[in-house]
Design a protein around this motif. Sequence first.
Motif, PDB file in Angstrom:
ATOM      1  N   LYS A 212      46.480  48.719  50.178  1.00 39.69           N
ATOM      2  CA  LYS A 212      47.291  48.792  48.781  1.00 39.69           C
ATOM      3  C   LYS A 212      48.322  50.016  49.032  1.00 39.69           C
ATOM      4  CE  LYS A 212      46.076  49.472  44.203  1.00 39.69           C
ATOM      5  NZ  LYS A 212      45.002  49.761  43.010  1.00 39.69           N
TER       6      LYS A 212
ATOM      7  N   GLY B 244      25.338  49.409  45.120  1.00 38.32           N
ATOM      8  CA  GLY B 244      26.506  48.749  44.136  1.00 38.32           C
ATOM      9  C   GLY B 244      27.075  47.429  44.478  1.00 38.32           C
TER      10      GLY B 244
ATOM     11  N   ARG C  39      47.534  44.321  43.518  1.00 39.09           N
ATOM     12  CA  ARG C  39      46.209  44.638  42.766  1.00 39.09           C
ATOM     13  C   ARG C  39      45.450  43.484  43.107  1.00 39.09           C
ATOM     14  NH1 ARG C  39      43.373  43.932  38.146  1.00 39.09           N
ATOM     15  NH2 ARG C  39      44.785  42.283  37.524  1.00 39.09           N
TER      16      ARG C  39
ATOM     17  N   SER D 164      37.849  38.971  31.456  1.00 41.98           N
ATOM     18  CA  SER D 164      37.683  38.601  32.832  1.00 41.98           C
ATOM     19  C   SER D 164      38.496  37.826  33.688  1.00 41.98           C
ATOM     20  CB  SER D 164      36.228  37.761  32.736  1.00 41.98           C
ATOM     21  OG  SER D 164      36.370  36.700  32.141  1.00 41.98           O
TER      22      SER D 164
ATOM     23  N   VAL E 226      41.864  36.801  35.648  1.00 41.69           N
ATOM     24  CA  VAL E 226      42.550  37.665  36.688  1.00 41.69           C
ATOM     25  C   VAL E 226      44.077  37.833  36.295  1.00 41.69           C
ATOM     26  CG1 VAL E 226      43.917  37.175  38.819  1.00 41.69           C
ATOM     27  CG2 VAL E 226      41.544  36.218  38.347  1.00 41.69           C
TER      28      VAL E 226
ATOM     29  N   ASN F   1      34.621  36.395  44.011  1.00 40.19           N
ATOM     30  CA  ASN F   1      35.747  37.282  43.498  1.00 40.19           C
ATOM     31  C   ASN F   1      37.084  37.217  44.546  1.00 40.19           C
ATOM     32  OD1 ASN F   1      34.822  38.450  41.247  1.00 40.19           O
ATOM     33  ND2 ASN F   1      33.931  40.299  42.458  1.00 40.19           N
TER      34      ASN F   1
ATOM     35  N   ASP G  59      39.678  52.740  42.216  1.00 37.77           N
ATOM     36  CA  ASP G  59      41.015  52.635  42.671  1.00 37.77           C
ATOM     37  C   ASP G  59      41.662  51.252  42.697  1.00 37.77           C
ATOM     38  OD1 ASP G  59      43.444  53.619  44.116  1.00 37.77           O
ATOM     39  OD2 ASP G  59      42.525  53.423  45.998  1.00 37.77           O
ATOM     40  N   MET G  60      40.935  50.426  43.347  1.00 33.71           N
ATOM     41  CA  MET G  60      41.492  49.159  43.390  1.00 33.71           C
ATOM     42  C   MET G  60      41.824  48.339  42.204  1.00 33.71           C
ATOM     43  SD  MET G  60      41.384  48.306  46.767  1.00 33.71           S
ATOM     44  CE  MET G  60      41.051  49.308  47.829  1.00 33.71           C
ATOM     45  N   MET G  61      40.934  48.642  41.062  1.00 30.34           N
ATOM     46  CA  MET G  61      41.124  48.235  39.948  1.00 30.34           C
ATOM     47  C   MET G  61      42.252  49.259  39.075  1.00 30.34           C
ATOM     48  SD  MET G  61      38.878  45.623  40.139  1.00 30.34           S
ATOM     49  CE  MET G  61      39.101  45.152  38.249  1.00 30.34           C
ATOM     50  N   ASP G  62      42.815  49.805  39.715  1.00 28.74           N
ATOM     51  CA  ASP G  62      43.765  50.944  39.105  1.00 28.74           C
ATOM     52  C   ASP G  62      43.053  51.672  37.684  1.00 28.74           C
ATOM     53  OD1 ASP G  62      46.070  50.324  40.774  1.00 28.74           O
ATOM     54  OD2 ASP G  62      46.524  48.710  39.655  1.00 28.74           O
TER      55      ASP G  62
ATOM     56  N   LYS H 226      38.672  34.154  43.481  1.00 29.74           N
ATOM     57  CA  LYS H 226      39.237  34.411  42.293  1.00 29.74           C
ATOM     58  C   LYS H 226      40.616  34.901  42.206  1.00 29.74           C
ATOM     59  CE  LYS H 226      38.334  36.985  37.952  1.00 29.74           C
ATOM     60  NZ  LYS H 226      37.107  37.508  37.523  1.00 29.74           N
ATOM     61  N   TYR H 227      40.649  36.177  43.254  1.00 29.01           N
ATOM     62  CA  TYR H 227      42.092  36.791  43.119  1.00 29.01           C
ATOM     63  C   TYR H 227      42.982  36.353  44.022  1.00 29.01           C
ATOM     64  CZ  TYR H 227      39.712  40.413  40.234  1.00 29.01           C
ATOM     65  OH  TYR H 227      39.067  40.904  39.106  1.00 29.01           O
TER      66      TYR H 227
ATOM     67  N   TYR I 211      39.203  44.048  49.624  1.00 25.89           N
ATOM     68  CA  TYR I 211      38.212  45.187  49.411  1.00 25.89           C
ATOM     69  C   TYR I 211      36.849  44.418  49.356  1.00 25.89           C
ATOM     70  CZ  TYR I 211      35.454  48.814  47.215  1.00 25.89           C
ATOM     71  OH  TYR I 211      34.403  49.845  46.893  1.00 25.89           O
ATOM     72  N   GLU I 212      37.032  43.222  48.581  1.00 30.03           N
ATOM     73  CA  GLU I 212      35.511  42.631  48.653  1.00 30.03           C
ATOM     74  C   GLU I 212      35.218  42.043  50.296  1.00 30.03           C
ATOM     75  OE1 GLU I 212      33.071  42.224  46.519  1.00 30.03           O
ATOM     76  OE2 GLU I 212      33.551  41.945  44.505  1.00 30.03           O
TER      77      GLU I 212
ATOM     78  N   ASP J 111      44.224  47.069  33.130  1.00 35.72           N
ATOM     79  CA  ASP J 111      44.765  48.165  33.923  1.00 35.72           C
ATOM     80  C   ASP J 111      44.322  49.326  33.138  1.00 35.72           C
ATOM     81  OD1 ASP J 111      46.199  47.568  35.796  1.00 35.72           O
ATOM     82  OD2 ASP J 111      48.123  47.349  34.725  1.00 35.72           O
TER      83      ASP J 111
ATOM     84  N   MET K 134      28.963  38.710  44.091  1.00 33.11           N
ATOM     85  CA  MET K 134      30.000  38.075  43.395  1.00 33.11           C
ATOM     86  C   MET K 134      31.308  38.503  44.315  1.00 33.11           C
ATOM     87  SD  MET K 134      29.690  37.685  40.481  1.00 33.11           S
ATOM     88  CE  MET K 134      31.201  37.649  39.633  1.00 33.11           C
TER      89      MET K 134
ATOM     90  N   THR L 175      36.380  51.551  44.113  1.00 33.73           N
ATOM     91  CA  THR L 175      36.423  50.358  43.337  1.00 33.73           C
ATOM     92  C   THR L 175      37.240  50.627  42.316  1.00 33.73           C
ATOM     93  OG1 THR L 175      34.101  49.614  43.677  1.00 33.73           O
ATOM     94  CG2 THR L 175      34.812  48.920  41.655  1.00 33.73           C
TER      95      THR L 175
ATOM     96  N   MET M 114      29.346  47.271  41.436  1.00 33.96           N
ATOM     97  CA  MET M 114      30.782  47.258  41.780  1.00 33.96           C
ATOM     98  C   MET M 114      31.323  45.963  41.927  1.00 33.96           C
ATOM     99  SD  MET M 114      31.373  50.386  41.671  1.00 33.96           S
ATOM    100  CE  MET M 114      29.954  50.626  40.357  1.00 33.96           C
ATOM    101  N   SER M 115      30.666  45.174  42.288  1.00 37.73           N
ATOM    102  CA  SER M 115      30.971  43.792  42.391  1.00 37.73           C
ATOM    103  C   SER M 115      31.293  43.141  41.110  1.00 37.73           C
ATOM    104  CB  SER M 115      30.248  42.778  43.242  1.00 37.73           C
ATOM    105  OG  SER M 115      30.554  43.001  44.522  1.00 37.73           O
ATOM    106  N   ASP M 116      30.517  43.700  40.029  1.00 36.69           N
ATOM    107  CA  ASP M 116      30.770  43.127  38.700  1.00 36.69           C
ATOM    108  C   ASP M 116      32.044  43.774  38.128  1.00 36.69           C
ATOM    109  OD1 ASP M 116      28.749  41.504  38.439  1.00 36.69           O
ATOM    110  OD2 ASP M 116      27.134  42.865  37.518  1.00 36.69           O
TER     111      ASP M 116
ATOM    112  N   LEU N 103      34.404  44.608  39.978  1.00 31.81           N
ATOM    113  CA  LEU N 103      35.903  44.185  40.414  1.00 31.81           C
ATOM    114  C   LEU N 103      36.047  42.686  39.753  1.00 31.81           C
ATOM    115  CD1 LEU N 103      34.696  45.166  44.150  1.00 31.81           C
ATOM    116  CD2 LEU N 103      36.837  45.949  42.767  1.00 31.81           C
ATOM    117  N   ALA N 104      35.221  42.123  39.118  1.00 31.90           N
ATOM    118  CA  ALA N 104      35.334  40.831  38.547  1.00 31.90           C
ATOM    119  C   ALA N 104      35.858  40.973  36.974  1.00 31.90           C
ATOM    120  CB  ALA N 104      34.147  40.045  38.426  1.00 31.90           C
ATOM    121  N   TYR N 105      35.969  42.396  36.655  1.00 26.41           N
ATOM    122  CA  TYR N 105      36.546  42.636  35.307  1.00 26.41           C
ATOM    123  C   TYR N 105      37.793  43.151  35.735  1.00 26.41           C
ATOM    124  CZ  TYR N 105      37.298  46.522  32.234  1.00 26.41           C
ATOM    125  OH  TYR N 105      37.823  47.435  31.379  1.00 26.41           O
ATOM    126  N   VAL N 106      38.948  42.807  34.730  1.00 27.11           N
ATOM    127  CA  VAL N 106      40.384  43.075  35.180  1.00 27.11           C
ATOM    128  C   VAL N 106      41.003  43.815  33.845  1.00 27.11           C
ATOM    129  CG1 VAL N 106      42.668  42.281  35.685  1.00 27.11           C
ATOM    130  CG2 VAL N 106      40.516  41.060  36.628  1.00 27.11           C
TER     131      VAL N 106
END
Lengths: 141, 117
Positions: free
Chosen positions: A27, A105, A41, B115, B117, A114, B61-64, A117-118, A48-49, B43, A110, B59, B34-36, B38-41
């Motif tokens: 990243k 966590g 992003r 949710s 992308v 995920n 950080d990856m999601m900004d 999805k991304y 990461y997943e 900024d 998912m 997590t 954390m996977s949940d 990451l499924a949520y988007v």
Amino acid sequence: MSEAITLRYTVPGDDFTRAGEASADVKRNLKRMGVDREAVRKAAIALYEGEINLAIHAGGGEITVTLTPDTIVMLLEDHGPGIPDISLAMSEGWSTAPDEVRSLGFGAGMGLPNMKKYSDRFDIQSTVGVGTTIRMEVDLA
Amino acid sequence: MKIREILDALGARLLTPDADLEVDVHAACGSDMMSDVLAYVKDQGVLLTGLNNPQVVRTADMMDMVCIVFVRGKVPGEGILELAAARDIAVLTTEKTMFSACGLLYEKGLRGGTSHV
């Protein structure tokens, strides 16, 4: 940018606390190279997943990220136990992760959904007893 | 909503002293999985969690995301705080439970994200 740029990482399988370092580095590098922010992003989250999966399920593995003029290509390869039923593994909420992973966590089932999805393109090949290879592509805007 | 307002609304304590509290937060997500997250988007979000390990920061950080709130009085270790500070992520801790903390922020106008992308 006319030539492809490649980044390679080895993900350890015995240190969950370090999982994510490769994705964070990808990243950081892509952002520094001025790659489209939204594409970075999406790629970072998918990677990461995948990196977490390598650490949890596969005993580690290799990540290769290639940046071409129009795509981020991410290849994840491991020599772990393989996935017996890929369609089941791709369904949200299905997981084989042990309780200790859930306590960290992850393992909510998912990860693979995920990753798909991304990604703009997602392909997974797996053979039980041999390992798993996942290819993800994210298009640049 | 600014991070400073989150701090006030939750009666929270700031654990990353150099954080910019004037940064705007546009959405929130509360989860220990954390996977949940990451499924949520969205900024510039805030993550509320009771999970206390480095993957929380990775997590976010990856999601900004720009802010992490540890609920139920959890205080992360120095390594986690340094990881967050290096990524300009503000870290707060509150004695409130997850439900109460989310409710207080919702009451102040903060909403969940999408949710998509």
